[in-house]
Design a protein around this motif. Structure first.
Motif, PDB file in Angstrom:
ATOM      1  N   VAL A 148       1.029  -1.247   0.063  1.00 38.37           N
ATOM      2  CA  VAL A 148       0.110  -0.192   0.108  1.00 38.37           C
ATOM      3  C   VAL A 148       0.956   1.196   0.004  1.00 38.37           C
ATOM      4  CG1 VAL A 148      -2.084   1.086   1.027  1.00 38.37           C
ATOM      5  CG2 VAL A 148      -1.649  -1.174   1.477  1.00 38.37           C
ATOM      6  N   ASP A 149       0.673   2.193  -1.057  1.00 40.69           N
ATOM      7  CA  ASP A 149       1.295   3.419  -0.897  1.00 40.69           C
ATOM      8  C   ASP A 149       0.254   4.755  -0.647  1.00 40.69           C
ATOM      9  OD1 ASP A 149       3.646   2.015  -2.110  1.00 40.69           O
ATOM     10  OD2 ASP A 149       2.665   2.216  -3.981  1.00 40.69           O
ATOM     11  N   VAL A 150       1.080   5.415   0.095  1.00 39.03           N
ATOM     12  CA  VAL A 150       0.280   6.623   0.745  1.00 39.03           C
ATOM     13  C   VAL A 150       0.778   7.693   0.152  1.00 39.03           C
ATOM     14  CG1 VAL A 150      -0.507   7.898   2.530  1.00 39.03           C
ATOM     15  CG2 VAL A 150      -0.783   5.461   2.657  1.00 39.03           C
ATOM     16  N   TYR A 151       0.263   8.483  -0.739  1.00 42.31           N
ATOM     17  CA  TYR A 151       0.912   9.789  -1.342  1.00 42.31           C
ATOM     18  C   TYR A 151       0.140  11.066  -0.662  1.00 42.31           C
ATOM     19  CZ  TYR A 151       2.492   6.621  -5.149  1.00 42.31           C
ATOM     20  OH  TYR A 151       2.887   5.886  -5.853  1.00 42.31           O
ATOM     21  N   LYS A 152       1.035  11.857   0.156  1.00 45.21           N
ATOM     22  CA  LYS A 152       0.579  12.922   0.920  1.00 45.21           C
ATOM     23  C   LYS A 152       0.480  14.189   0.288  1.00 45.21           C
ATOM     24  CE  LYS A 152       2.040  10.729   5.242  1.00 45.21           C
ATOM     25  NZ  LYS A 152       2.983  10.693   6.298  1.00 45.21           N
ATOM     26  N   ASN A 153       1.361  14.416  -1.044  1.00 45.32           N
ATOM     27  CA  ASN A 153       1.332  15.774  -1.643  1.00 45.32           C
ATOM     28  C   ASN A 153       1.528  15.269  -3.246  1.00 45.32           C
ATOM     29  OD1 ASN A 153       1.498  18.215  -2.723  1.00 45.32           O
ATOM     30  ND2 ASN A 153       2.527  18.953  -0.790  1.00 45.32           N
ATOM     31  N   PRO A 154       0.465  14.967  -3.672  1.00 49.45           N
ATOM     32  CA  PRO A 154       0.643  14.129  -5.010  1.00 49.45           C
ATOM     33  C   PRO A 154       1.169  15.106  -6.273  1.00 49.45           C
ATOM     34  CG  PRO A 154      -1.167  13.554  -4.129  1.00 49.45           C
ATOM     35  CD  PRO A 154      -0.918  14.707  -3.342  1.00 49.45           C
ATOM     36  N   SER A 155       1.739  14.492  -7.291  1.00 45.98           N
ATOM     37  CA  SER A 155       2.161  15.335  -8.523  1.00 45.98           C
ATOM     38  C   SER A 155       1.137  15.408  -9.424  1.00 45.98           C
ATOM     39  CB  SER A 155       3.638  14.956  -8.964  1.00 45.98           C
ATOM     40  OG  SER A 155       3.480  13.465  -9.261  1.00 45.98           O
ATOM     41  N   ALA A 156       1.473  16.117 -10.712  1.00 49.28           N
ATOM     42  CA  ALA A 156       0.221  16.374 -11.456  1.00 49.28           C
ATOM     43  C   ALA A 156      -0.154  15.069 -12.494  1.00 49.28           C
ATOM     44  CB  ALA A 156       0.853  17.433 -12.574  1.00 49.28           C
ATOM     45  N   ASP A 157       0.827  13.937 -12.378  1.00 44.02           N
ATOM     46  CA  ASP A 157       0.365  12.781 -13.204  1.00 44.02           C
ATOM     47  C   ASP A 157      -0.169  12.076 -12.387  1.00 44.02           C
ATOM     48  OD1 ASP A 157       2.513  12.461 -11.333  1.00 44.02           O
ATOM     49  OD2 ASP A 157       3.358  10.985 -12.727  1.00 44.02           O
ATOM     50  N   LEU A 158      -0.725  12.400 -11.141  1.00 42.31           N
ATOM     51  CA  LEU A 158      -1.421  11.234 -10.228  1.00 42.31           C
ATOM     52  C   LEU A 158      -2.917  11.951 -10.324  1.00 42.31           C
ATOM     53  CD1 LEU A 158       0.959  10.769  -7.088  1.00 42.31           C
ATOM     54  CD2 LEU A 158       0.224   9.166  -9.056  1.00 42.31           C
ATOM     55  N   ILE A 159      -3.842  11.027 -10.288  1.00 37.89           N
ATOM     56  CA  ILE A 159      -5.249  11.273 -10.372  1.00 37.89           C
ATOM     57  C   ILE A 159      -5.602  11.914  -9.128  1.00 37.89           C
ATOM     58  CG2 ILE A 159      -7.641  10.453 -10.659  1.00 37.89           C
ATOM     59  CD1 ILE A 159      -6.217   7.879 -11.723  1.00 37.89           C
ATOM     60  N   GLU A 160      -6.460  13.251  -9.626  1.00 41.44           N
ATOM     61  CA  GLU A 160      -7.021  14.222  -8.369  1.00 41.44           C
ATOM     62  C   GLU A 160      -8.110  13.614  -7.882  1.00 41.44           C
ATOM     63  OE1 GLU A 160      -9.877  14.000 -11.704  1.00 41.44           O
ATOM     64  OE2 GLU A 160      -7.863  14.201 -11.809  1.00 41.44           O
ATOM     65  N   GLY A 161      -8.318  14.001  -6.765  1.00 41.83           N
ATOM     66  CA  GLY A 161      -9.685  13.750  -5.884  1.00 41.83           C
ATOM     67  C   GLY A 161      -9.553  13.502  -4.316  1.00 41.83           C
ATOM     68  N   GLY A 162      -8.405  13.786  -3.898  1.00 42.15           N
ATOM     69  CA  GLY A 162      -8.072  13.724  -2.325  1.00 42.15           C
ATOM     70  C   GLY A 162      -7.406  14.879  -1.833  1.00 42.15           C
ATOM     71  N   ILE A 163      -8.010  15.682  -1.151  1.00 42.67           N
ATOM     72  CA  ILE A 163      -7.162  16.729  -0.426  1.00 42.67           C
ATOM     73  C   ILE A 163      -6.469  16.155   0.660  1.00 42.67           C
ATOM     74  CG2 ILE A 163      -8.865  18.553  -1.297  1.00 42.67           C
ATOM     75  CD1 ILE A 163      -9.994  18.614   1.365  1.00 42.67           C
ATOM     76  N   GLY A 164      -6.793  15.039   1.295  1.00 45.89           N
ATOM     77  CA  GLY A 164      -6.209  14.499   2.212  1.00 45.89           C
ATOM     78  C   GLY A 164      -5.175  13.729   1.944  1.00 45.89           C
ATOM     79  N   GLY A 165      -5.062  13.203   0.820  1.00 45.53           N
ATOM     80  CA  GLY A 165      -4.092  12.383   0.177  1.00 45.53           C
ATOM     81  C   GLY A 165      -4.382  11.262  -0.628  1.00 45.53           C
TER      82      GLY A 165
END
Length: 930
Positions: A148-165
């Motif tokens: 399981v990977d948890v992205y806390k401040n995603p980059s532009a190539d990751l899909i939007e939808g989570g202000i938490g992560g």
């Protein structure tokens, strides 16, 4: 009964000591290593091969160290072996993550205080059809996951939808293995409070072949779990302030001898004993084909099938908002602030409820991916997905009523006491609360059903071109399209009053004293309930109760509750997305660095449809004087449809400075969004003209005009990697959230003929900004510098501090200005302390998780709109694995070994709400791998 508790100050102290220990250990290791030949860098995996806990920590650390963005990971120690059996419970070990539990198991997570978290499987959308947007993490068997990977401040190539992560669940693929792979495990889980055992199993088969048309791989992974749970709960009803200006309250104050003193009285007490089970079935089937060295195709099917059910005994002696009558001849005690501590009340209504709640959720995910690398510089990736989720739910409650002649209640600082007297009925010697004759009137039945269907088509195309330039490393760009629909049917609760006493065989006397709450004696001997075995069969319950309801309702009861037009909420949503990302870096700068900068532009189109219902006042007859009697007429429905759209640009920047070979500093800035849940967009509303009480007319609805929440976020992370499994880190973060959604009540006008009426309508609206800030520290290491078998010991620790301010629609200052309060479900402090041992055939882990108090809800249901807090809570889990042969291992797991009690209270600890106990779970697993 001993309980483990910590204050926030002590929590911080313990964590500080643990982190300091890790730092000192890391420093000692570094000094020892400095005098020895230098090992290869931690990301060079060719030199040493490790397994078990070391391998999982090494892999997770490598992902964190080498990622382009700030990410934390959990990696399975072996096939089918995440560190925790439950995905949410595994995630609680990551800094910044706090979980919510449902009947003893982790069910949902928040990242840095925000529950608006995006969930993915293998980088694609995944959801449970329940009116929300995310996957219920309890639905998925953890055995299917590789990590399981948890992205806390995603980059532009990751899909939007989570202000938490963003949480990405990763499954395995056949090309992950060198050739044939088989793994099987079988477990038995024992739940001590319930006294039941349940099975669990996992089977993975994978192989790959060279053929005339290229290399082909096939993998099937199946996970099956059955679990049981019991939850015992004793609750005080809300505390109400006696008003000396009210004549009735003044009389109570005088009777208690407290005239002129601030006095709060609790309005009763209740018991809940919940017994239930869960069943999870997960399937992951993947086929990979590599026809040439430059082309790879992957087809995958992932299915989660989750069933949940419980039947409970709920026993309440309470008056709700109505006054409660003290027995002035009995002693009462209060604390210094006037809060009720103990006393006796008379003629208190009793409800004895037996209920059933079920949920069956199935999510099926079909995907096809093609990866083409025509040259070393160019990679093109195409992806298509179809996902469908279906959820059915049901809730039914059989209510029996009686009266407690005398109720002794004590709250104190421990478990509430509930004693009903007299103990025996003088006419027949039966216990007052255990005699069915005392429950002959006031019975009823509540019935409710739900059905949700969600589907989505998603397609994306990404391309990345790598440069030989010393500064510009690559350019990546892509487009994505989704078409999602969500249809939710949720019936209103149908009520059927029972007209006569039930047959004896439909009653059940259930004991409490000596059984409930691990033998707690401060409760009634038992209570009379509608038979629980019958309640667990929905159709049988309706058939059994049909002879006891009014003839006019009988057929409706037998048919079961149905859906009205206003029970359906339909949403359609399309998104159009494009992004561009440039990766850059320099090894010759004063500080070597790399980074990426990009922007993601997304347009969202939403269609919401439902019904407005109007019920006009009609004459239904006349009274004894011949005057007309009015009632509400049939509901006339009008279809409504609302279209909306919005476009957002979401920029991002990530930088990673290499201060030394082992020390790096990350800086990140981005903007993110979270769309409203589909239930919040629900436009349905019913307006009744008749107002028989003369009170303010009211109604409630959703808001199809809601806009997404957006967040501007800044992160900084300092990371020191001193060995393959050793690192320490510190991170700080700041988020400014715009458009928090809150329920607001405001006047709206509706017209019936020539008459217009003002209604106070409660709807969710986008509110003001909120702020979240905090820091995280942590680290992990194995003590390899110790001699012999002692070198197998290791430790992991982390601590999170989060401070938040969000607008509260119900809180204002003396000038009427809106106040800001902490986010719901957010603890300001939390930490993990984990000890490892991994040497030879033995692998062990001891993990303690703690979080400070938090707001459960600012307005609790049945609490008189009082806020409810959850007290600080810590839980200890453990596991021990013995590897008998390289292919066979035995594992023993223990969960909730401290038998942690969960407590909630109304606003301040001296007004307790509930005390809850859940099972301790012991599991034995045999695992075979080839």
């Amino acid at each position: 009964m001993s309980r483990m508790t910590h204050t926030p100050r002590r929590a911080a102290l313990l964590t500080g000591i643990s982190i300091a220990s890790l730092l000192l250990a890391g420093q000692a290791f570094a000094q020892d290593a400095a005098s020895a030949p230098q090992e290869a860098p931690a990301d060079d995996t060719a030199a040493i091969v490790v397994t078990g806990v070391r391998a999982s920590l090494s892999s997770a650390q490598s992902i964190k160290r080498n990622s382009d963005v700030i990410v934390d990971s959990i990696v399975a120690e072996d096939i089918g072996k995440l560190p925790d059996r439950n995905v949410a419970e595994a995630l609680q070990r990551i800094t910044g993550i706090q979980i919510q539990r449902s009947f003893g198991e982790g069910s949902s997570v928040a990242i840095r205080g925000l529950s608006q978290v995006r969930t993915e499987i293998n980088g694609r959308d995944v959801f449970t059809a329940n009116g929300g947007r995310t996957l219920s993490l309890e639905d998925v068997p953890s055995e299917l996951l590789a990590g399981v990977d948890v992205y806390k401040n995603p980059s532009a190539d990751l899909i939007e939808g989570g202000i938490g992560g963003l949480i990405n669940l990763r499954t395995r693929k056949p090309f992950d293995f060198d050739g044939f792979k088989a793994s099987a495990s079988a477990s038995v889980n024992y739940y001590d409070l319930y006294g039941k055992s349940k099975p669990q199993a996992n089977l993975l088969l994978s192989d790959r072949w060279d053929t005339g048309i290229g290399e082909i791989g096939v993998m099937v992974d199946v996970g099956y779990q059955k679990t049981a749970f019991r939850q015992d709960q004793i609750s005080s009803q809300p505390f109400y302030l006696l008003n000396p200006q009210d004549a009735e309250d003044a009389a109570v104050l005088a009777g208690l001898g407290r005239t002129g003193e601030t006095t709060y009285l609790a309005h009763g007490v209740g018991i809940g004993e919940y017994r239930g089970d869960r069943r999870r079935l997960g399937i992951d089937a993947a086929v990979q084909w590599r026809p040439t060295d430059t082309l790879e195709l992957t087809a995958e099917y992932v299915r989660s099938d989750y069933k949940f059910r419980y039947g409970d005994y709920s026993f309440f002696a309470y008056t709700g908002d109505n006054d409660i009558v003290p027995d002035y001849s009995a002693p009462f005690t209060f604390d210094d602030a006037g809060n009720f501590r103990s006393g006796t009340f008379v003629n208190v209504p009793i409800n004895a409820n037996t209920s059933l709640e079920t949920r069956h959720s199935v999510t099926s995910d079909y995907s096809l991916n093609a990866k083409w690398t025509p040259s070393e510089q160019l990679t093109i990736n195409g992806d298509f997905q179809y996902i469908k989720g279906v959820t059915d739910g049901q809730r039914s409650i059989v209510i029996l009523s009686s009266t407690a002649e005398r109720l002794y209640q004590e709250v104190g600082d421990g478990v509430p006491t509930m004693i009903i007297s007299p103990d025996a009925d003088p006419s027949n010697g039966n216990g007052l609360v255990t005699d069915p004759a005392n429950y002959a009137s006031g019975a009823g039945y509540l019935d409710h059903i739900e059905h949700s269907v969600g589907t989505e088509y998603a397609a994306r195309l990404d391309a990345e071109y790598k440069f030989d330039s010393s500064f510009l490393r690559s350019i990546k760009a892509g487009v994505r399209y989704t078409d999602r629909s969500a249809v939710t049917d949720s019936s209103t609760y149908a009520y059927y009053g029972l007209t006569s006493a039930l047959a004896d065989n439909l009653y059940e006397v259930h004991p409490f004293a000596g059984s409930l709450y691990r033998g707690y004696e401060g409760v009634p001997a038992g209570g009379v309930f509608f038979n629980r075995n019958t309640v667990l069969d929905y159709a049988a319950t309706r058939a059994a109760l049909a002879p006891y309801v009014a003839e006019s309702q009988r057929q409706a009861l037998l048919d079961g509750v149905g859906y009205q037009p206003s029970d359906r909420n339909t949403q359609g949503e399309k998104t159009y997305t494009a992004y561009a990302l440039a990766k850059f870096g320099s090894d010759s700068f004063v500080l070597p660095f790399e980074g990426n900068i990009g922007v993601r532009i997304v347009k969202t189109k939403v269609n919401t449809s439902g019904f407005q219902g109007y019920s006009e006042q009609v004459q239904t007859g006349t009274d004894d004087n011949g005057d007309p009697v009015y009632g509400n007429g049939p509901i006339n429905y009008q279809a409504i449809s609302v279209d909306s759209n919005y476009t957002k640009a979401l920029p991002s920047l990530n930088l990673n400075f290499h201060l030394t070979d082992k020390l790096q500093l990350r800086l990140a800035a981005s903007e993110a969004l979270s769309r409203p849940d589909f239930t919040q967009l629900n436009p349905n509303i019913i307006i009744y003209e008749l107002n028989p009480t003369g009170a303010q007319r009211s109604a409630s609805s959703g808001n199809p005009y809601l806009k997404p929440l957006t967040a501007k976020q800044l992160d900084a992370s300092l990371e020191y990697y001193f060995s393959r499994t050793g690192s320490v880190y510190a991170a700080a973060f700041y988020k400014k959230v715009d458009g928090f959604i809150a329920n607001i009540t405001s006047p709206e006008t509706y017209t019936f003929g020539e008459n217009s009426y003002t209604y106070q309508v409660s709807r969710p609206v986008n509110g003001d900004n909120g702020k979240i800030k905090g820091f995280e520290i942590g680290g992990n290491t194995f003590f390899d510098f110790l001699p012999g078998w002692l070198s197998g010991f290791g430790a992991q620790a982390n601590f999170t501090y989060v401070d938040s301010k969000a607008p509260s629609p119900d809180a204002t200052d003396n000038e009427g200005n809106q106040l800001f309060v902490p986010l719901e479900q957010l603890s300001k402090y939390s930490y993990n302390l984990i000890g490892f041992y991994d040497k030879g055939p033995i692998s062990a882990r001891l993990a303690y998780n703690w979080r400070s108090k938090y707001v459960v809800t600012t307005r609790g249901n049945g609490s008189g709109n009082l806020p409810i807090f959850n007290a600080a809570r810590g839980q200890l889990d453990a596991s021990l694995t013995y590897t008998v042969t390289p292919n066979f291992a035995l594992t023993v797991d223990g969960v909730n070994l401290t038998d942690t009690e969960n407590r909630t209270y109304y606003g301040i600890p001296s007004r307790p709400q509930s005390s809850v106990l859940n099972d301790r779970r012991i599991s034995i697993t045999a695992r075979l791998t080839y």
